[in-house]
Design a protein around this motif. Structure first.
Motif, PDB file in Angstrom:
ATOM      1  N   GLU A  87       0.952  -0.974  -0.049  1.00  0.00           N
ATOM      2  CA  GLU A  87       0.042  -0.042   0.035  1.00  0.00           C
ATOM      3  C   GLU A  87       0.786   1.275  -0.118  1.00  0.00           C
ATOM      4  O   GLU A  87       0.776   2.365  -0.708  1.00  0.00           O
ATOM      5  N   GLU A  88       2.062   1.209   0.691  1.00  0.00           N
ATOM      6  CA  GLU A  88       2.591   2.298   0.839  1.00  0.00           C
ATOM      7  C   GLU A  88       3.354   2.751  -0.474  1.00  0.00           C
ATOM      8  O   GLU A  88       3.423   3.967  -0.959  1.00  0.00           O
ATOM      9  N   GLN A  89       3.978   1.741  -1.130  1.00  0.00           N
ATOM     10  CA  GLN A  89       4.493   1.913  -2.521  1.00  0.00           C
ATOM     11  C   GLN A  89       3.404   2.521  -3.353  1.00  0.00           C
ATOM     12  O   GLN A  89       3.706   3.174  -4.422  1.00  0.00           O
ATOM     13  N   MET A  90       2.194   1.881  -3.512  1.00  0.00           N
ATOM     14  CA  MET A  90       1.026   2.387  -4.417  1.00  0.00           C
ATOM     15  C   MET A  90       0.901   3.808  -3.990  1.00  0.00           C
ATOM     16  O   MET A  90       0.564   4.628  -5.234  1.00  0.00           O
ATOM     17  N   ARG A  91       0.797   4.349  -2.788  1.00  0.00           N
ATOM     18  CA  ARG A  91       0.557   5.602  -2.452  1.00  0.00           C
ATOM     19  C   ARG A  91       1.787   6.408  -3.112  1.00  0.00           C
ATOM     20  O   ARG A  91       1.357   7.760  -3.599  1.00  0.00           O
ATOM     21  N   GLU A  92       3.092   6.066  -2.858  1.00  0.00           N
ATOM     22  CA  GLU A  92       3.889   6.765  -3.180  1.00  0.00           C
ATOM     23  C   GLU A  92       4.091   7.073  -4.813  1.00  0.00           C
ATOM     24  O   GLU A  92       4.521   7.974  -5.329  1.00  0.00           O
ATOM     25  N   ALA A  93       3.743   5.964  -5.461  1.00  0.00           N
ATOM     26  CA  ALA A  93       3.855   5.894  -6.950  1.00  0.00           C
ATOM     27  C   ALA A  93       2.674   6.941  -7.515  1.00  0.00           C
ATOM     28  O   ALA A  93       3.005   7.524  -8.304  1.00  0.00           O
ATOM     29  N   LEU A  94       1.742   6.976  -6.921  1.00  0.00           N
ATOM     30  CA  LEU A  94       0.562   7.992  -7.257  1.00  0.00           C
ATOM     31  C   LEU A  94       0.935   9.398  -6.915  1.00  0.00           C
ATOM     32  O   LEU A  94       0.627  10.169  -7.788  1.00  0.00           O
ATOM     33  N   HIS A  95       1.586   9.594  -5.867  1.00  0.00           N
ATOM     34  CA  HIS A  95       2.249  10.780  -5.641  1.00  0.00           C
ATOM     35  C   HIS A  95       3.104  11.436  -6.669  1.00  0.00           C
ATOM     36  O   HIS A  95       2.896  12.372  -7.034  1.00  0.00           O
ATOM     37  N   ARG A  96       3.990  10.437  -6.890  1.00  0.00           N
ATOM     38  CA  ARG A  96       5.133  10.767  -7.814  1.00  0.00           C
ATOM     39  C   ARG A  96       4.427  10.915  -9.197  1.00  0.00           C
ATOM     40  O   ARG A  96       5.258  11.969 -10.085  1.00  0.00           O
ATOM     41  N   LEU A  97       3.339  10.256  -9.468  1.00  0.00           N
ATOM     42  CA  LEU A  97       2.620  10.715 -10.885  1.00  0.00           C
ATOM     43  C   LEU A  97       2.144  11.984 -10.998  1.00  0.00           C
ATOM     44  O   LEU A  97       2.299  12.805 -11.983  1.00  0.00           O
ATOM     45  N   VAL A  98       1.707  12.587  -9.957  1.00  0.00           N
ATOM     46  CA  VAL A  98       1.211  13.754  -9.728  1.00  0.00           C
ATOM     47  C   VAL A  98       2.309  15.051  -9.922  1.00  0.00           C
ATOM     48  O   VAL A  98       2.243  15.911 -10.465  1.00  0.00           O
ATOM     49  N   ASP A  99       3.580  14.521  -9.215  1.00  0.00           N
ATOM     50  CA  ASP A  99       4.580  15.261  -9.234  1.00  0.00           C
ATOM     51  C   ASP A  99       5.147  15.472 -10.621  1.00  0.00           C
ATOM     52  O   ASP A  99       5.904  16.371 -11.113  1.00  0.00           O
ATOM     53  N   MET A 100       4.859  14.525 -11.356  1.00  0.00           N
ATOM     54  CA  MET A 100       5.552  14.336 -12.883  1.00  0.00           C
ATOM     55  C   MET A 100       4.679  15.313 -13.963  1.00  0.00           C
ATOM     56  O   MET A 100       5.030  15.403 -15.059  1.00  0.00           O
ATOM     57  N   LEU A 101       3.564  15.616 -13.334  1.00  0.00           N
ATOM     58  CA  LEU A 101       2.614  16.344 -14.528  1.00  0.00           C
ATOM     59  C   LEU A 101       3.304  17.762 -14.854  1.00  0.00           C
ATOM     60  O   LEU A 101       4.208  18.194 -14.202  1.00  0.00           O
ATOM     61  N   VAL A 102       3.094  18.172 -16.069  1.00  0.00           N
ATOM     62  CA  VAL A 102       4.141  19.208 -16.665  1.00  0.00           C
ATOM     63  C   VAL A 102       3.023  20.418 -17.139  1.00  0.00           C
ATOM     64  O   VAL A 102       1.888  20.016 -17.600  1.00  0.00           O
ATOM     65  N   ASN A 103       3.118  21.428 -16.670  1.00  0.00           N
ATOM     66  CA  ASN A 103       2.331  22.568 -16.964  1.00  0.00           C
ATOM     67  C   ASN A 103       2.781  23.195 -18.466  1.00  0.00           C
ATOM     68  O   ASN A 103       3.705  23.815 -18.693  1.00  0.00           O
ATOM     69  N   PRO A 104       2.090  22.980 -19.549  1.00  0.00           N
ATOM     70  CA  PRO A 104       2.303  23.314 -20.873  1.00  0.00           C
ATOM     71  C   PRO A 104       2.227  24.721 -21.008  1.00  0.00           C
ATOM     72  O   PRO A 104       2.367  25.564 -21.888  1.00  0.00           O
ATOM     73  N   TYR A 105       1.485  25.528 -19.984  1.00  0.00           N
ATOM     74  CA  TYR A 105       1.073  26.868 -20.119  1.00  0.00           C
ATOM     75  C   TYR A 105       1.828  27.879 -19.135  1.00  0.00           C
ATOM     76  O   TYR A 105       1.324  28.842 -18.900  1.00  0.00           O
TER      77      TYR A 105
END
Length: 76
Positions: free
Chosen positions: A54-72
């Protein structure tokens, strides 16, 4: 497995702290976040069923959000 009751999304604000009040914009944001929440919940549950921690899943989902790019992004 049931999911917790839908939480209210935040009041959306602009960079200058003014509120995004357009009903249509708020509706789109609500629909987008409801959809993201369901997809993330499904992925989370799949991981748990496949015995991923569960801890790894939560960390992976947080990392996914951190990887989002603002094209604007505004150049200062």
């Amino acid at each position: 497995m049931s999911t917790p009751e839908k939480s209210a999304w935040p009041k959306w604000v602009r960079d200058d702290d003014s509120v995004v009040a357009c009903t249509e914009k708020v509706k789109v944001m609500t629909e987008n976040f409801d959809e993201i929440k369901q997809i993330a919940q499904d992925a989370f549950e799949d991981g748990l069923l496949m015995e991923v921690s569960e801890e790894q899943m939560r960390e992976a989902l947080h990392r996914l959000v951190d990887m989002l790019v603002n094209p604007y992004q505004k150049n200062h």
